[in-house]
Design an enzyme around this catalytic site. Structure first.
Site: not given
Ligand SMILES: [Mg+2]
Ligand SMILES: [Zn+2]
Length: 504
Positions: A7, A60, A117, A119, A130, A278, A283-284, A287, A325-326, A366
């Site tokens: 992620d 995501s 979550d 994903t 989500r 995943e 990602d987290k 952030h 994913d991004h 992101h």
């Molecule tokens: Mg994810």
């Molecule tokens: Zn994120």
């Protein structure tokens, strides 16, 4: 089919993790996959449609829905089409995991985030928002309530979908109480036959799916990243030229590569399987502007890639796809070259590397760049060039080469090419003859004749592909004669003619 997701894992993050862990000249297993391409990841924004505005930076939910369903959707939405507002449901789209399940294949869904979550949720649930992860989180998903005829919260849907192997965090979501009483976890074990485990030892003890599907919930919320955090701060930033990341105390939680190996062990069967795994905390931690947390979980993703590649060596009909994913916010910057928050680490080269986060004054968001997709195995070349996330859908389902019909084609009539002398003297016709060349395909018998006014003067049988012959006529004749070729074959008869002039 093994799909491995990092992620928020873009090329910038991969490079930072590689520099730190292996040095600038190092290479991850994912760098060695034989086919690599670029993948666009944009989503849509809610609107009146059908021309929904593009979300150039997406989250995501629509991105995972992109490869899961082959269709774009709006921010925050899971495997369900766009609509006029976030709290209004769209049309449910079938997912890769659901299609494989229908085909009788086993399915697995692994994440280091909460299993509810975005994903992991996109793989096996359909909901307008989500955030509606458990039965107590349904404020924005009223039409999805089971009491309203919907499919329920994400946790309920994962269980109702009977995904064979569910491993990750999010114990608290499954501990929420259902309107009918009891928790989602109670429902999973009592009504759906799940075996629940909550630590590495419990997971190790499960060695087959004979006793039912497995629900592993190894932490209350998201699982603990591999490295302790190093959080960037406003310049001059944190860390330093000799700063190294340190291993986190993860208690009894299994790591991603261990969960991936166990999932493969349980899912491996003659009919095949689909596994999505995943590394969510890349990602987290981005952030949180936490460079060490993000690096550690990207390195762990690469360990999971090695696990998949080891399985593929013994099972070469396995397609492995590794992607994100991004894109995200981590940038590698020159010393003192800006960024709203920065952190500096000593890489494996022994040199300092500074990363910057610039989307916010604290925390980070992101970004909208295309990201890497890499693959190995049958049909892996489909990821090359520049593709969109939705193109992965068919690749994940195992695109196959075109097949030729096994029904024999209906035979066609013979094809005849015919050339003859256009003129000849009467004397020469009697001595050496009129030259006739034929070339025939698709015939079993070929006969050539010379006629005048409908009467046959002479004829010869040729072989079935034709040849060059000379037709002699003993009688004294003059005027126009006709050369007639009759070719007969299983598809019918072809007659071809030419004329020639016989001069006195
Ligand atoms: Mg994810
Ligand atoms: Zn994120």
């Amino acid at each position: 089919m093994i799909l491995l997701i990092g992620d928020g894992t873009d090329d910038s993050m991969i490079t930072a993790a590689r520099n730190y862990q292996l040095g600038a000249d190092g290479r991850f297993a994912l760098d060695h996959l034989p086919f690599t391409g670029a993948m666009t990841t944009h989503g849509l924004k809610v609107g009146s449609g059908p021309d929904y505005p593009i979300a150039y930076v997406s989250d995501s939910a629509p991105t995972a829905s992109g490869w899961s369903t082959g269709k774009k959707t709006v921010d925050g939405r899971l495997s369900q089409g766009p609509s006029t507002a976030a709290n209004i449901a769209g049309k449910d789209y079938e997912t890769v995991l659901e299609i494989y399940k229908k085909q009788g294949k086993l399915t697995g869904n692994v994440s280091t985030a909460e299993l509810t979550d975005a994903t992991p949720a996109a793989a096996a649930s359909h909901i307008n928002a989500r955030a509606c992860q458990g039965p107590a989180d349904m404020a924005n998903c009223q039409s999805a309530l089971k009491s309203a005829g919907g499919k329920g919260s994400i946790a309920e849907q994962l269980v109702d979908n009977k995904v064979d192997v569910l491993l990750g965090g999010g114990k608290n979501r499954f501990g929420q109480t259902l309107p009918a009483g009891g928790t989602v976890l109670d429902y999973a074990t009592a009504a759906k036959g799940y075996r629940a485990v909550d630590d590495k030892a419990g997971l190790d003890a499960i060695t087959s799916l004979d006793g039912g599907p497995v629900l592993g919930l190894f932490s209350a919320g998201n699982m603990t990243p591999m490295y302790n955090p190093l959080v960037a701060a406003a310049p001059p930033g944190t860390g330093g030229a000799d700063q190294k990341c340190t291993n986190a105390d993860r208690g009894n939680q299994p790591d991603l590569s261990t969960m991936t190996a166990k999932a493969i062990e349980l899912l491996d069967n003659e009919k095949g399987f689909f596994l999505q795994a995943e590394s969510a905390m890349v990602d987290k931690q981005e952030h949180a502007s936490d460079i060490c947390g993000a690096i550690g979980d990207l390195v762990e993703l690469d360990k999971a890639v090695k696990v998949a590649l080891d399985f593929q060596k013994e099972n070469p009909d396995t397609l492995i796809v590794v992607t994100g994913d991004h894109a995200h916010s981590t940038q590698i910057v020159g010393d003192g070259n800006g960024g709203r928050q920065t952190a500096t680490l000593q890489t494996a080269d022994g040199d300092p590397m500074t990363v910057a986060y610039s989307t916010a004054a604290s925390g980070s968001n992101h970004t909208g760049s295309q990201i890497r997709v890499a693959a190995s195995g049958p049909q892996a070349a489909n990821v090359t060039g520049t593709i969109d996330q939705t193109d992965l859908f068919k690749t994940l389902l195992g695109r196959r080469p075109s097949t030729l019909s096994t029904t024999p084609a209906k035979p066609s009539k013979p094809v005849v090419a015919l050339v003859s002398d256009r003129s000849i003297t009467a004397k020469r016709l009697r001595s050496s003859g009129l030259r006739v060349s034929t070339n025939v395909a698709g015939a079993t018998s070929v006969r050539v004749s010379l006629t005048k006014s409908g009467k046959t003067l002479t004829s010869k049988t040729l072989n079935r592909t034709g040849r060059t012959v000379r037709l002699t006529v003993s009688k004294k004749i003059s005027g126009t004669v006709k050369v007639v070729v009759v070719a007969r074959g299983p598809g019918g008869t072809t007659i071809k003619t030419t004329t020639a002039r016989v001069k006195r």
